[in-house]
Design an enzyme around this catalytic site. Sequence first.
Site, PDB file in Angstrom:
ATOM      1  N   LYS A 111       0.827  -1.080   0.056  1.00  0.00           N
ATOM      2  CA  LYS A 111      -0.053   0.103   0.057  1.00  0.00           C
ATOM      3  C   LYS A 111       0.865   1.187  -0.012  1.00  0.00           C
ATOM      4  CE  LYS A 111      -4.274  -1.934   1.730  1.00  0.00           C
ATOM      5  NZ  LYS A 111      -3.849  -3.413   2.271  1.00  0.00           N
TER       6      LYS A 111
HETATM    7  O1  LIG Z   1      -5.357  -4.012  -0.289  1.00  0.00           O
HETATM    8  C1  LIG Z   1      -5.841  -4.999   0.482  1.00  0.00           C
HETATM    9  O2  LIG Z   1      -5.377  -6.218   0.259  1.00  0.00           O
HETATM   10  C2  LIG Z   1      -7.052  -4.649   1.401  1.00  0.00           C
HETATM   11  C3  LIG Z   1      -7.866  -3.601   0.959  1.00  0.00           C
HETATM   12  C4  LIG Z   1      -8.893  -3.623   1.572  1.00  0.00           C
HETATM   13  O3  LIG Z   1      -9.942  -2.619   1.049  1.00  0.00           O
HETATM   14  N1  LIG Z   1      -9.320  -4.402   2.666  1.00  0.00           N
HETATM   15  C5  LIG Z   1      -8.364  -5.229   3.194  1.00  0.00           C
HETATM   16  O4  LIG Z   1      -8.862  -6.036   4.042  1.00  0.00           O
HETATM   17  N2  LIG Z   1      -7.196  -5.365   2.559  1.00  0.00           N
HETATM   18  C6  LIG Z   1      -6.087  -6.462   3.042  1.00  0.00           C
HETATM   19  O5  LIG Z   1      -6.561  -7.814   2.714  1.00  0.00           O
HETATM   20  C7  LIG Z   1      -6.374  -8.709   3.885  1.00  0.00           C
HETATM   21  C8  LIG Z   1      -7.739  -8.908   4.496  1.00  0.00           C
HETATM   22  O6  LIG Z   1      -7.501  -9.890   5.520  1.00  0.00           O
HETATM   23  P1  LIG Z   1      -8.437 -10.750   6.085  1.00  0.00           P
HETATM   24  O7  LIG Z   1      -9.601 -10.005   6.370  1.00  0.00           O
HETATM   25  O8  LIG Z   1      -7.904 -11.405   7.343  1.00  0.00           O
HETATM   26  O9  LIG Z   1      -9.240 -11.688   4.931  1.00  0.00           O
HETATM   27  C9  LIG Z   1      -5.518  -7.714   4.849  1.00  0.00           C
HETATM   28  O10 LIG Z   1      -4.400  -7.940   4.379  1.00  0.00           O
HETATM   29  C10 LIG Z   1      -5.866  -6.368   4.468  1.00  0.00           C
HETATM   30  O11 LIG Z   1      -4.823  -5.254   4.710  1.00  0.00           O
END
Ligand SMILES: O=C(O)c1cc(=O)[nH]c(=O)n1[C@@H]1O[C@H](COP(=O)(O)O)[C@@H](O)[C@H]1O
Length: 321
Positions: A111
């Site tokens: 990011k």
């Molecule tokens: O860019 C990302 O991957 C991201 C964007 C977003 O809008 N929401 C989001 O959850 N993420 C990332 O996606 C992952 C979600 O993790 P879980 O919720 O454990 O599946 C994390 O690494 C967050 O930083």
Amino acid sequence: MDRLIDAIEAADNPSVVGLDPTPHVVPDCLVTALEPEVAREVDASELPTERLAVAYMEFNRAIIDAIADVVPAVKPQIAMYEALGPAGLDAYAMTCGYARSRGLYVIGDVKRGDIGSTAQAYAAHLSGLPVSPGGDAIDVWHEDAVTVNPYLGSDGIIPFVTAARDHDKDAFALVRTSNPSSDDVQECLLQDGHRLYEHVADLVSDWGSDTIGDHGYSRLGAVVGATHSDEGARLRRRMPHTFFLVPGYGAQGGTAHDIAPMFDDRGSGAIVNSSRGIIGAWRHGQTLDPSMGVEEILAVVSRCAREAAISMRDEIRAALA
Ligand SMILES: O=C(O)c1cc(=O)[nH]c(=O)n1[C@@H]1O[C@H](COP(=O)(O)O)[C@@H](O)[C@H]1O
């Protein structure tokens, strides 16, 4: 994006496993079981972070081995590793390198976003860094794509698009994020009647427009949260040449039903991420006994992750059928 789309097609699975280790997700008993080995290698002042970094690496290696024939890609989130300092960053780079060696496409969730000169330096995530002027670039991080934050405008993003084009890599810009407070910024109504995220979507489409590949998608993708199904459906129509990275599946409440409208009518155009839902699957019903050895602990963790990854794949396949 062609390499990613080819990998998705080969696996017949548009999902990515997020490698986001934390002290909650990595079993305590694994950290304890590995500690004597780590203690022999480092001095006492480094032990607290080294022991976690080594545990993260062993945990990730076991998960990668368990899912390498199920998913096409992994997405390590650098924050989890950075929290451990230099030892954590080593574990991040080693995780990316190991995943690649197992044939997986690696999305480095870093990011980044800054002014032009700094964005240029961050773009070394994709371009590597030449050690001497005109010399060969060294690929330090072993990523195939990174996530970027478009809030600084084109000079924060174009260095990544250029590096992606020159090095056969990709980037994903945040457009409509999955988190609850994303509305505070992204839903803002502009004078022209559009929402801020729609304006960002148009910019992202434009910034990537010179890099459209054989599958019809540009090298600059968009992050669209699984928790915003209706907006995702509208963005799919608004951004026909932009591939979506869709996080928020599982732990954040997104379902296969929610993400289905983010795919195009060929069943392509998106890849769905789950992190805790896969790597933390062992926590649902498995008791890890501190007397178990490293191999036995990792066998349970990896079996649960594999089963969870297969369930997610099958749910998405059913929703897209
Ligand atoms: O860019 C990302 O991957 C991201 C964007 C977003 O809008 N929401 C989001 O959850 N993420 C990332 O996606 C992952 C979600 O993790 P879980 O919720 O454990 O599946 C994390 O690494 C967050 O930083």
